[in-house]
Design an enzyme around this catalytic site. Structure first.
Site, mmCIF file in Angstrom:
data_model
loop_
_atom_site.group_PDB
_atom_site.id
_atom_site.type_symbol
_atom_site.label_atom_id
_atom_site.label_comp_id
_atom_site.label_asym_id
_atom_site.label_seq_id
_atom_site.Cartn_x
_atom_site.Cartn_y
_atom_site.Cartn_z
ATOM 1 N N PHE A 28 41.980 68.683 -14.198
ATOM 2 C CA PHE A 28 40.988 69.437 -15.151
ATOM 3 C C PHE A 28 39.669 69.637 -14.376
ATOM 4 O O PHE A 28 39.132 68.481 -14.011
ATOM 5 C CB PHE A 28 40.987 68.514 -16.420
ATOM 6 N N ASP A 38 37.206 65.608 -26.310
ATOM 7 C CA ASP A 38 37.133 64.723 -27.458
ATOM 8 C C ASP A 38 38.660 63.751 -27.527
ATOM 9 O O ASP A 38 38.750 62.626 -27.700
ATOM 10 C CB ASP A 38 37.234 65.631 -28.966
ATOM 11 N N GLY A 39 39.777 64.480 -26.858
ATOM 12 C CA GLY A 39 41.073 64.186 -26.916
ATOM 13 C C GLY A 39 41.041 63.094 -25.791
ATOM 14 O O GLY A 39 41.517 62.146 -25.718
ATOM 15 N N ARG A 61 45.612 26.262 -14.853
ATOM 16 C CA ARG A 61 44.756 25.346 -13.823
ATOM 17 C C ARG A 61 44.070 23.816 -14.600
ATOM 18 O O ARG A 61 43.590 24.066 -15.373
ATOM 19 C CB ARG A 61 43.490 26.495 -13.778
ATOM 20 N N HIS A 121 38.088 32.538 -13.794
ATOM 21 C CA HIS A 121 39.205 32.131 -12.649
ATOM 22 C C HIS A 121 38.164 31.515 -11.627
ATOM 23 O O HIS A 121 38.933 31.173 -10.581
ATOM 24 C CB HIS A 121 39.795 33.473 -12.072
ATOM 25 N N GLY A 151 36.178 30.706 -8.237
ATOM 26 C CA GLY A 151 36.179 31.346 -6.894
ATOM 27 C C GLY A 151 37.491 32.107 -6.784
ATOM 28 O O GLY A 151 37.660 33.415 -6.208
ATOM 29 N N GLU A 201 34.826 61.157 -18.108
ATOM 30 C CA GLU A 201 34.912 61.914 -19.307
ATOM 31 C C GLU A 201 33.844 61.509 -20.415
ATOM 32 O O GLU A 201 34.210 61.380 -21.580
ATOM 33 C CB GLU A 201 36.174 61.476 -19.875
ATOM 34 N N SER A 246 28.702 56.384 -21.069
ATOM 35 C CA SER A 246 28.566 55.668 -22.273
ATOM 36 C C SER A 246 27.226 56.371 -23.168
ATOM 37 O O SER A 246 27.244 56.294 -24.284
ATOM 38 C CB SER A 246 28.163 54.144 -22.042
#
Ligand code: CAA
Length: 379
Positions: free
Chosen positions: A123, A240-241, A268, A338, A340, A363, A366
């Site tokens: 697109f 929109d989709g 851990r 997690h 290091g 797309e 925000s």
């Protein structure tokens, strides 16, 4: 809204999940490391009908609904954000506008091979000076006898150098502003059409993001998609989709990071016990799971509204806004939890954090989603 998944939707999730475990997860780190387009998996996805999930069987698709499609992108993205966006851009941004606005001839010629996955789609809307301001198109399409002649450059195009069929936007009448934009279908091998810069990116590294260059590209008048001057609306409706697809990608990435983190917290050991027994980490994972579940409801709501023919522009924007910001937050926390190891490539959460970032940008950023949501709230 009822989110008891139908038998068909459950089946889609099961099939995609199995495919992901067998084919996608084993190569996800290598695809990222080598920045390689996972062509072999795209070909396999075609065999599983994953490249036209929401397109009717009559046009080569799987005949599923929009929620089945969102579930497909979610499951792919749990293991590999690259694979999720290849599927999403192809389906939402190339197949769908041809299905929605194409003539019967265009559907037979272009949609059928796309939905079967024999051809890949892309697109082309964004330009160097038309990003968020998508109406400022500088690419032109000039009628010359029975052909249009296209000139201009598109940037940041997902599947750019891998696609065969492109849905692109160009000015047919600059004096009319956004009402002077039209949509065209262009085939890869058309003379004058070439691939420009290939972007090197922070994440989704196996996804091909490139420029598209049009130099006196001559295409037949029949390749106009929809009516002349309706290109901007076609772009907006398509996005929109598309935003549901990217929201589903963000959801998948976030869920993938939670799955990795839950496993790590149980394995851990520090201070003589699994770190998942520490309340600080339990509270973190509780917040992460809750936000991802909320994102899932928004994504499924938007997909269901689209499937039911309801208004969904603002719902898609809310889903993308919330799911992408959740993905960024959750993956950042996953790396932190997690320690290091999370910062190394021994664990996939650092890749997930890099992949999550783009879902807040492409797309529609925000900020664009907030514009769409606010416009709907205030109208
Ligand atoms: N559906 C139908 N029509 C729509 C629409 C929609 N969702 N949104 C707007 N329109 C119509 C409006 O009704 C208006 O038509 P009328 O004048 O007849 O009423 C016309 O389009 C212009 O609308 P606006 O005045 O609202 O347009 P604008 O220029 O102010 O732009 C915008 C609004 C929300 C900022 C929009 O430009 C936008 O979404 N920008 C972001 C673009 C984007 O998402 N780009 C991503 C490209 S794809 C990508 O990321 C690459 C990839 O391959 C993944």
């Amino acid at each position: 809204m009822n989110f008891n998944l139908s038998k068909q939707q459950e089946m889609v999730r099961k099939v995609v999940r199995e495919f992901v475990e067998k084919e996608v997860r084993p190569i996800a780190a290598e695809v990222d490391e080598t920045e390689r387009f996972p062509k072999e998996n795209v070909e396999k996805m075609a065999r599983y009908k994953m490249l036209g999930v929401s397109i009717p069987k009559a046009y080569g698709g799987a005949g599923g609904d929009d929620l089945s499609y969102a579930i497909t992108v979610e499951e792919l993205s749990k293991a590999c954000g690259t694979t999720g966006v290849i599927c999403s851009a192809h389906t939402s941004l190339a197949c769908w506008p041809i299905y929605k606005f194409g003539t019967e001839d265009q559907k037979q010629k272009y949609l059928v091979p796309l939905a079967k996955g024999e051809k890949l789609g892309a697109f082309g809307l964004t330009e160097a000076n038309a990003g968020t301001d998508a109406g400022s198109q500088q690419t032109t399409a000039v009628l010359d006898g029975e052909d249009y002649i296209i000139n201009g450059t598109k940037i940041f195009i997902t599947n750019g150098n891998q696609a065969d069929i492109y849905v692109i936007f160009a000015m047919t009448d600059k004096s009319k502003g956004v009402k002077g934009i039209s949509t065209f279908i262009i085939e890869r091998n058309t003379p004058g059409f070439s691939i420009g810069k290939v972007e090197k990116k922070m994440g989704i590294k196996g996804s091909a993001t490139t420029e598209l260059v049009f130099e006196n590209v001559r295409i037949p008048k029949e390749n106009l998609l929809g009516k002349i001057g309706e290109g901007f609306k076609i772009a907006m409706q398509t996005l929109d989709g598309g935003r549901i697809g990217i929201a589903a990608q963000a959801l998948g990435i976030a869920q993938g990071a939670i799955d990795e983190t839950a496993r790590y917290l149980k394995e851990r050991q520090q201070f003589g016990r699994p770190i998942g027994q520490f309340q600080a980490l339990q509270f973190n994972i509780a917040d992460m799971v809750t936000k991802v579940e909320a994102a899932r409801l928004l994504v499924y709501q938007a997909a269901s509204a689209k499937a039911e023919g309801k208004k969904y522009s603002h719902l898609a924007a809310m889903a993308k806004l919330y799911a992408s910001e959740t993905a960024m937050e959750v993956t950042t926390k996953a790396v932190q939890m997690h320690g290091g190891y999370g910062y190394t490539k021994d664990y996939p959460v650092e890749r997930m954090m890099r992949d999550a970032k783009i879902t807040e940008i492409y797309e529609g950023t925000s900020e664009v989603q907030r514009m769409v949501i606010a416009a709907n709230a205030l109208k």
